[in-house]
Design an enzyme around this catalytic site. Structure first.
Site, PDB file in Angstrom:
ATOM      1  N   GLU A  54    -115.021 -23.720  44.620  1.00 37.75           N
ATOM      2  CA  GLU A  54    -115.463 -22.401  45.075  1.00 37.75           C
ATOM      3  C   GLU A  54    -116.047 -21.687  43.867  1.00 37.75           C
ATOM      4  OE1 GLU A  54    -114.588 -17.945  46.102  1.00 37.75           O
ATOM      5  OE2 GLU A  54    -113.566 -19.153  44.606  1.00 37.75           O
ATOM      6  N   ASP A  89    -110.017 -22.575  44.067  1.00 37.02           N
ATOM      7  CA  ASP A  89    -110.422 -21.177  44.112  1.00 37.02           C
ATOM      8  C   ASP A  89    -110.788 -20.673  42.717  1.00 37.02           C
ATOM      9  OD1 ASP A  89    -110.457 -18.528  45.654  1.00 37.02           O
ATOM     10  OD2 ASP A  89    -109.101 -18.078  44.000  1.00 37.02           O
TER      11      ASP A  89
END
Length: 589
Positions: free
Chosen positions: A278, A236
Site C-alpha cells: 500500500e 500498510d
C-alpha cells in the site's frame, strides 16, 4: 431459484445451488499443496475487502466477528471471489479502526480469538478461497507495551524501538499526511521528556527500523500469521518505514532493502504467499516496490495503482477518456511475476493526493458538494453515492476496472450498491454494517439496535430495507446478479489477469478503448464514458480477417477489414470482444 432458497443464502450464507456430495473436505495440508501449485494465483484473482466488525455478527453482541465471516463463506464462494482481504483484526484501542495495534499476535476480543482465525482460514481454504490481512508495519498504538516500555526511561531496552528527539524540527521536509487532524509529525511525550515521530495520528508512534531488533520483531509477526495459514499481507504504509534528514522520508533505499529481506523470508518458507504494497505514490515510485525489474521482482508481488482510480471518476464526470489514457501512459512496465491491485473504492477516503491542485478542486466540486464528504486530501464516500446510484455508471466503472491490467478488489457491499453515512465521524461513514436482509438491523446482528457498533443505513434510497442481498438475489436483473455473472465472465478469460495492455486512440475522445493480449487470446475492450450514445471508429486493420465476438452474448460482429471499424455504443455502454480467426469461429459453431 425459490424465494425461500434466496432467503436462505442471505441469512445463512448458503449458495443458490443444490448441495452436492463433494466428499470429505480437504485437509489443510492438501489445500496448501493445491495452492502451492499455482504461485501466481494473485494475477488472476478477484479480491474482496472485508471490515470484519461490519460484515456479520454471529454472537449477537452488535459487532461483526470471525465466526460470522466463516458462516458467510458460502456467499463469497457463490459470488466468485478468490481472496478475502481483511482489515486489521489485532488487539487495538480502535482509535483508528484497528490500524493502531497494541498487540500484533492477539485478536481484538470483539472479533474472536486466534483459534477463530485459524478456523476461518481452514474453512475458506476448503472452498479454494485464500485469505490475506492488513499488517501495519510502520507504527503501533501508543498503548502498545513496546511503546509504554520505550517511553518509560532513557535506559529502557526498547527506548530505541521508536524515533525520539529533543526537538521537533528534524525531518522537516516530510509532509503531514492527516492534515485535518495533525499539525506536526512530532508529538511531545511528558513521560519520556522527548518528542516522538509519527507519520499518521499522534497516537500512532512510528517504529524505528534503523534498530535491527525492530526488523526482527516484525519478521516474527509475519511468521506467526503465515504459520497459522494466512496467504499473505497487505503491507500498510510501507513507504514511511525509515527517516533520513534532507529527504521527504518516503521511498527511501533502506525501505526497499528491508522489503527485499521480507520477500526472501516469504519466498524461502512460504512460497505461495503474496505481499501487497500500500504505497500511495506516483506510478514511477510505486513500481520500485516490486523490486528488481528482471524476473519476478524481489520485493512485493503486488502494489495498488492509486493514481488510476481518481482519474476513472474524473473521466466519467468529464465524459472524456484522456485522464485514464494519460495515467496509464505514465505507468512503467512491471516485472512479469508481479501485478497491480485495482479498486474503485475501499475502507478509506477516495484519495486525491496523486492529482494536481486543479484536478483536486474539480473532484471536490463534482463529488463532494457537502463539506462533510471531505476528509484529509480525499472524499469519504462509497461507490454508489459517488455515482449518484447510477446503475449504468456502476457497471461501466466496474467494467473498466476489470478490463485494466491488474487484479480487481471489491469492497464489501459495493456489489449491491450500498450507500454511506457522511454524518458519522472519520471513515466510519463507509464502514457501516453489511445489509443482508430487510429484517431488523439489516440481518447483520440479533443485538438490540443500540448495541450495534455503528447504525445501519436506514435512508429511503440506500437503507437496508431498500438495498440488501436477499432482495437482490430474488431479482434476476439486480446489480448483485450482474456482478456474480461478470466476475465469472472475467475468470473465463485469463487474458485479463495475464495479458498485455495496448491502448487504442479512437476517433471519439469520449471512448476508452484498448487491447488485452495473452498468447493466442486477443480481447478488445471499448467503453463509452459519455451520458449519450456515441459512435466510434477504431483502426483495427492489423487484425484484418478476424471477427469480433462479443463476450457476454457470444454474438459475432462483422469481420474486420482495412477500413476503420465502426461501433455505436449506448450511453455509458461498453463492449468486450474476443477477436477470433475465421477458422476459430467456425470451430466454435
Amino acid at each position: 431459484m425459490s424465494a425461500s432458497r434466496t432467503a436462505e443464502l442471505a441469512t445463512t450464507g448458503q449458495p443458490d445451488t443444490e448441495p452436492t456430495d463433494a466428499g470429505p473436505a480437504p485437509s489443510p495440508a492438501q489445500t496448501r499443496q493445491w495452492f502451492e501449485a499455482e504461485p501466481l494465483w494473485f494475477k488472476r484473482a478477484v479480491f474482496y475487502e472485508i471490515h470484519i466488525r461490519g460484515f456479520y455478527d454471529a454472537d449477537g453482541d452488535g459487532s461483526g466477528d470471525f465466526r460470522g465471516l466463516t458462516e458467510k463463506l458460502d456467499y463469497l464462494q457463490w459470488l466468485g471471489i478468490d481472496c478475502i482481504w481483511l482489515l486489521p483484526f489485532y488487539r487495538s484501542p480502535l482509535r483508528d479502526g484497528g490500524y493502531d495495534i497494541s498487540d500484533f499476535t492477539e485478536v481484538h476480543p470483539d472479533y474472536g480469538t486466534v483459534e477463530d482465525v485459524r478456523q476461518l482460514i481452514d474453512a475458506a481454504h476448503a472452498r479454494r478461497i485464500r485469505v490475506i490481512a492488513d499488517l501495519v508495519m510502520n507504527h503501533t498504538s501508543s498503548e502498545h507495551p513496546w511503546f509504554q516500555e520505550s517511553r518509560s526511561s532513557p535506559e529502557s531496552p526498547k527506548r530505541d524501538w521508536y524515533v525520539w528527539s529533543d526537538t521537533d524540527d528534524r525531518y522537516s521536509d516530510a509532509r503531514i499526511i492527516f492534515v485535518d487532524t495533525e499539525s506536526s509529525n512530532w508529538t511531545w511525550d511528558p513521560v519520556a521528556g522527548q518528542y516522538y515521530w509519527h507519520r499518521f495520528f499522534s497516537h500512532q508512534p512510528d517504529l524505528n527500523y534503523d534498530n535491527p531488533e525492530v526488523q526482527d520483531a516484525m519478521l516474527g509477526v509475519l511468521r506467526f500469521w503465515l504459520d497459522l495459514g494466512l496467504d499473505g499481507f497487505r503491507l500498510d504504509a510501507v513507504p514511511y518505514l525509515f527517516e533520513r534528514e534532507g529527504t521527504n522520508c518516503e521511498n527511501l533505499p533502506e525501505t526497499h532493502e528491508y522489503l527485499k529481506r521480507v520477500r526472501r523470508e516469504v519466498d524461502e518458507n512460504y512460497p505461495d504467499r503474496v505481499l501487497l504494497a500500500e504505497a500511495n505514490q506516483w506510478p514511477a515510485d510505486v513500481v520500485q516496490y516490486f523490486g528488481d525489474g528482471d524476473g519476478d521482482g524481489d520485493e512485493c508481488q503486488m502494489a495498488f495503482h492509486f493514481p488510476v482510480m481518481p482519474r476513472m471518476f474524473m473521466s466519467v464526470r468529464r465524459e472524456e477518456a484522456a485522464p485514464i489514457y494519460e495515467i496509464l501512459d505514465h505507468t512503467p512496465t512491471i516485472p512479469d511475476g508481479c501485478q497491480w491491485g485495482l479498486f474503485l473504492r475501499n475502507h478509506d477516503e477516495l484519495t486525491l493526493e496523486m492529482v494536481t491542485d486543479e484536478e483536486r478542486d474539480y473532484m471536490y466540486a463534482e463529488y463532494a458538494k457537502d463539506p462533510r464528504m471531505k476528509l484529509n486530501l480525499g472524499i469519504r464516500r462509497r461507490l454508489a453515492p459517488l455515482l449518484d446510484n447510477g446503475r449504468d455508471e456502476i457497471e461501466l466503472m466496474t467494467a473498466i476496472m476489470f478490463s485494466l491490467p491488474g487484479s480487481p478488489v471489491l469492497y464489501y457491499g459495493d456489489e449491491i450498491a450500498m450507500g454511506d453515512n457522511v454524518f458519522l465521524g472519520d471513515r466510519d461513514g463507509v464502514r457501516t454494517p453489511m445489509q443482508w436482509t430487510g429484517d431488523r438491523n439489516g440481518g447483520f446482528s440479533r443485538a438490540d439496535f443500540a448495541q450495534l457498533y455503528l447504525p445501519p443505513l436506514m435512508d429511503p434510497v440506500y437503507g437496508f430495507q431498500a438495498v440488501n442481498i436477499e432482495a437482490q438475489l430474488r431479482t434476476a436483473t439486480s446489480l448483485l446478479r450482474w456482478m456474480h455473472q461478470f466476475i465469472a465472465l472475467r475468470k473465463e478469460h485469463p487474458v485479463f489477469g495475464l495479458g498485455t495492455y495496448e491502448p487504442i486512440q479512437p476517433s471519439n475522445p469520449r471512448v476508452f478503448a484498448h487491447l488485452r493480449r495473452f498468447e493466442d487470446d486477443l480481447v478488445l475492450c471499448v467503453h463509452n464514458l459519455a451520458r449519450s450514445a456515441q459512435a466510434v471508429e477504431l483502426d483495427l486493420s492489423a487484425y484484418e480477417g478476424r471477427y469480433p465476438v462479443e463476450v457476454f452474448g457470444r454474438s459475432r460482429f462483422p469481420g474486420i477489414g482495412q477500413l476503420p471499424y465502426l461501433l455505436t455504443l449506448a450511453p455509458r455502454g461498453f463492449f468486450w470482444f474476443v477477436l477470433v480467426e475465421p477458422d476459430e469461429e467456425d470451430a466454435d459453431d
